[in-house]
Design an enzyme around this catalytic site. Sequence first.
Site, PDB file in Angstrom:
ATOM      1  N   GLY A 163     -25.636   2.037   2.842  1.00 62.07           N
ATOM      2  CA  GLY A 163     -24.734   2.304   1.670  1.00 62.07           C
ATOM      3  C   GLY A 163     -25.117   1.578   0.105  1.00 62.07           C
ATOM      4  O   GLY A 163     -24.904   0.430   0.460  1.00 62.07           O
ATOM      5  N   VAL A 164     -26.082   2.640  -0.123  1.00 56.26           N
ATOM      6  CA  VAL A 164     -26.192   1.597  -1.388  1.00 56.26           C
ATOM      7  C   VAL A 164     -25.296   2.850  -2.905  1.00 56.26           C
ATOM      8  O   VAL A 164     -25.992   3.000  -3.478  1.00 56.26           O
ATOM      9  CB  VAL A 164     -27.764   1.979  -1.896  1.00 56.26           C
ATOM     10  CG1 VAL A 164     -28.290   0.863  -1.015  1.00 56.26           C
ATOM     11  CG2 VAL A 164     -27.794   3.218  -1.641  1.00 56.26           C
ATOM     12  N   GLY A 165     -24.147   2.989  -2.243  1.00 60.33           N
ATOM     13  CA  GLY A 165     -23.364   3.142  -3.789  1.00 60.33           C
ATOM     14  C   GLY A 165     -23.044   2.478  -4.616  1.00 60.33           C
ATOM     15  O   GLY A 165     -23.540   1.847  -4.702  1.00 60.33           O
ATOM     16  N   LYS A 175       0.602  -1.304   0.029  1.00 61.08           N
ATOM     17  CA  LYS A 175       0.261  -0.368  -0.165  1.00 61.08           C
ATOM     18  C   LYS A 175       0.753   1.323   0.245  1.00 61.08           C
ATOM     19  O   LYS A 175       1.948   1.299   0.481  1.00 61.08           O
ATOM     20  CB  LYS A 175      -0.530  -0.075   1.907  1.00 61.08           C
ATOM     21  CG  LYS A 175      -1.799   0.445   1.028  1.00 61.08           C
ATOM     22  CD  LYS A 175      -3.527  -0.208   0.511  1.00 61.08           C
ATOM     23  CE  LYS A 175      -4.317   1.043   0.932  1.00 61.08           C
ATOM     24  NZ  LYS A 175      -5.482   0.691   0.522  1.00 61.08           N
ATOM     25  N   VAL A 210     -21.276  -0.295  -4.636  1.00 64.11           N
ATOM     26  CA  VAL A 210     -20.854  -2.068  -4.313  1.00 64.11           C
ATOM     27  C   VAL A 210     -22.586  -2.036  -4.128  1.00 64.11           C
ATOM     28  O   VAL A 210     -23.154  -2.803  -4.627  1.00 64.11           O
ATOM     29  CB  VAL A 210     -20.025  -2.503  -3.988  1.00 64.11           C
ATOM     30  CG1 VAL A 210     -20.367  -4.150  -3.388  1.00 64.11           C
ATOM     31  CG2 VAL A 210     -19.263  -1.927  -4.284  1.00 64.11           C
TER      32      VAL A 210
HETATM   33  P1  NAD Z   1     -19.130   3.895  -2.553  1.00 64.17           P
HETATM   34  O1  NAD Z   1     -18.390   5.296  -1.733  1.00 64.17           O
HETATM   35  O2  NAD Z   1     -20.098   4.096  -4.107  1.00 64.17           O
HETATM   36  O3  NAD Z   1     -20.585   4.057  -1.912  1.00 64.17           O
HETATM   37  C1  NAD Z   1     -20.067   3.885   0.250  1.00 64.17           C
HETATM   38  C2  NAD Z   1     -22.075   4.689   0.353  1.00 64.17           C
HETATM   39  O4  NAD Z   1     -22.054   4.889   1.429  1.00 64.17           O
HETATM   40  C3  NAD Z   1     -22.493   5.878  -0.577  1.00 64.17           C
HETATM   41  O5  NAD Z   1     -23.015   6.187  -0.835  1.00 64.17           O
HETATM   42  C4  NAD Z   1     -22.426   7.069   0.534  1.00 64.17           C
HETATM   43  O6  NAD Z   1     -22.822   8.159   0.680  1.00 64.17           O
HETATM   44  C5  NAD Z   1     -22.902   6.213   1.768  1.00 64.17           C
HETATM   45  N1  NAD Z   1     -22.229   6.192   3.819  1.00 64.17           N
HETATM   46  C6  NAD Z   1     -21.548   6.802   3.442  1.00 64.17           C
HETATM   47  N2  NAD Z   1     -21.935   7.347   4.202  1.00 64.17           N
HETATM   48  C7  NAD Z   1     -22.759   6.849   5.105  1.00 64.17           C
HETATM   49  C8  NAD Z   1     -23.667   6.051   6.597  1.00 64.17           C
HETATM   50  N3  NAD Z   1     -23.145   6.631   7.795  1.00 64.17           N
HETATM   51  N4  NAD Z   1     -24.855   6.205   6.446  1.00 64.17           N
HETATM   52  C9  NAD Z   1     -25.379   4.915   5.527  1.00 64.17           C
HETATM   53  N5  NAD Z   1     -24.791   5.635   4.192  1.00 64.17           N
HETATM   54  C10 NAD Z   1     -23.324   5.853   4.063  1.00 64.17           C
HETATM   55  O7  NAD Z   1     -18.720   2.750  -2.736  1.00 64.17           O
HETATM   56  P2  NAD Z   1     -18.338   1.699  -2.715  1.00 64.17           P
HETATM   57  O8  NAD Z   1     -17.182   1.384  -4.059  1.00 64.17           O
HETATM   58  O9  NAD Z   1     -19.900   1.375  -2.777  1.00 64.17           O
HETATM   59  O10 NAD Z   1     -17.691   0.830  -1.343  1.00 64.17           O
HETATM   60  C11 NAD Z   1     -18.375   0.852  -0.725  1.00 64.17           C
HETATM   61  C12 NAD Z   1     -17.380   0.005   0.622  1.00 64.17           C
HETATM   62  O11 NAD Z   1     -16.985  -1.439   0.543  1.00 64.17           O
HETATM   63  C13 NAD Z   1     -16.832   0.740   0.964  1.00 64.17           C
HETATM   64  O12 NAD Z   1     -16.193   0.154   2.724  1.00 64.17           O
HETATM   65  C14 NAD Z   1     -14.929   0.546   0.631  1.00 64.17           C
HETATM   66  O13 NAD Z   1     -13.964   0.385   1.028  1.00 64.17           O
HETATM   67  C15 NAD Z   1     -15.844  -1.226   0.426  1.00 64.17           C
HETATM   68  N6  NAD Z   1     -15.342  -1.958  -1.158  1.00 64.17           N
HETATM   69  C16 NAD Z   1     -15.376  -1.606  -1.980  1.00 64.17           C
HETATM   70  C17 NAD Z   1     -15.222  -2.360  -2.941  1.00 64.17           C
HETATM   71  C18 NAD Z   1     -15.359  -2.049  -4.903  1.00 64.17           C
HETATM   72  O14 NAD Z   1     -15.063  -2.785  -5.542  1.00 64.17           O
HETATM   73  N7  NAD Z   1     -16.057  -0.719  -5.458  1.00 64.17           N
HETATM   74  C19 NAD Z   1     -14.106  -3.150  -3.264  1.00 64.17           C
HETATM   75  C20 NAD Z   1     -13.779  -3.971  -1.820  1.00 64.17           C
HETATM   76  C21 NAD Z   1     -14.397  -3.354  -0.741  1.00 64.17           C
END
Ligand code: NAD
Length: 358
Positions: A179-181, A80, A183
């Site tokens: 969290g519906v971002g 990292k 993933v």
């Molecule tokens: P993202 O930023 O697209 O989605 C995160 C969502 O969480 C956002 O929509 C945000 O508004 C919401 N959020 C933030 N604070 C919140 C709260 N207090 N309550 C409810 N919702 C809240 O991120 P992502 O890429 O979807 O990743 C989500 C998680 O998975 C992260 O922890 C990331 O490290 C982990 N992750 C992601 C991947 C990937 O392929 N993207 C891979 C491994 C791990």
Amino acid sequence: MTLFDSPDFANHEGVHAVFDEKSGLKTIIAVHSTARGPAAGGCRMWPYASAEQALTDALRLSQGMSYKNAMADLPLGGGKSVIIGNSRTDKTPALFEAFGRAVDGLGGQYWTAEDVGVSPGDLAHASRVTKYVAGLEGHPAASGDPSPVTAEGVFRGVRLCVERAYDRDLTGVTVAIQGVGHVGAYLAEKLHAAGAKLVITDVNEQALAAVAAKTGAQIVAPDAIFDVEAEVFAPCALGGAVNLQSLSRLKGRVIAGAANNQLATPEVGRLLFDKGLLYAPDYVINGGGIINVAAEIIGIENGTAFDADWVNAKLDRLALTLAEVLDRSAAEKRPTHEVADEMAKARIADATRVKAAA
Ligand code: NAD
């Protein structure tokens, strides 16, 4: 504190601090292990209050990548990098070119990618001076957005945990998604297609509305997600969602989601196990994304195109690894996160022995 006295130093193979006066770059690249292959892990840009904090982050995160890559059965070690600076005000092309030179100086021991505060656009500057960059578009090995692959791995993991905890499939099971971002949204669609009922929350109203329109999910306020009558709690937002407070409120027996660092402390993992909850260790269930990135690294190394079949085979293997963690946890009466850590360490130790003997 020196590096070797740090509580987060875990026999890291190399920790490289690089300063570039011209661009102002201050970076620490931590290579935890190359036993299984080149160390891979993203680059984070953060306004750390001290170099010590940056070092701590680099040491912890690089070890975490070794564990994640080992459990995903990838030919990669763990590394990292952190850049000390404000990602909104301190970014310049020269800074990322200097970072690229630092990465290149390690001669392929470390592959970088994006992480918090760093975008593919930034890494494009780094890639002018080094080939050891994953996550860029426009080449045959490019892997694209890892989120759908992460979601597929998490979906399979949720299905497995529900089978183990409730002896049923997903039809009619309620899943509370925090969290519906990227993933979380893909995960919601997959669970909906499998017949699950969804309750979702987010701080982003637009994301919530879009997922609810597609899946018929019920929306609740962020703090209410812990009180939902749901068999599964799926943390897909930030770290630390599983803590003493939330644990006392959860109604179901399964915790399985995409977020990194879900357990606020290791003790919480022990506590939830004692309460009879099933927790899918985060760095195992969310390994789909790094599998996708690994396919790109392998493609660049070998001069071949992205291989989706290889990714699928690794996802199948990931589900078997998660099943092994759950089996051992049940048989040995130990929390899943402890079993996963032990398996990851053993896999790295095996690779270290093989490498030393070669
Ligand atoms: P993202 O930023 O697209 O989605 C995160 C969502 O969480 C956002 O929509 C945000 O508004 C919401 N959020 C933030 N604070 C919140 C709260 N207090 N309550 C409810 N919702 C809240 O991120 P992502 O890429 O979807 O990743 C989500 C998680 O998975 C992260 O922890 C990331 O490290 C982990 N992750 C992601 C991947 C990937 O392929 N993207 C891979 C491994 C791990």
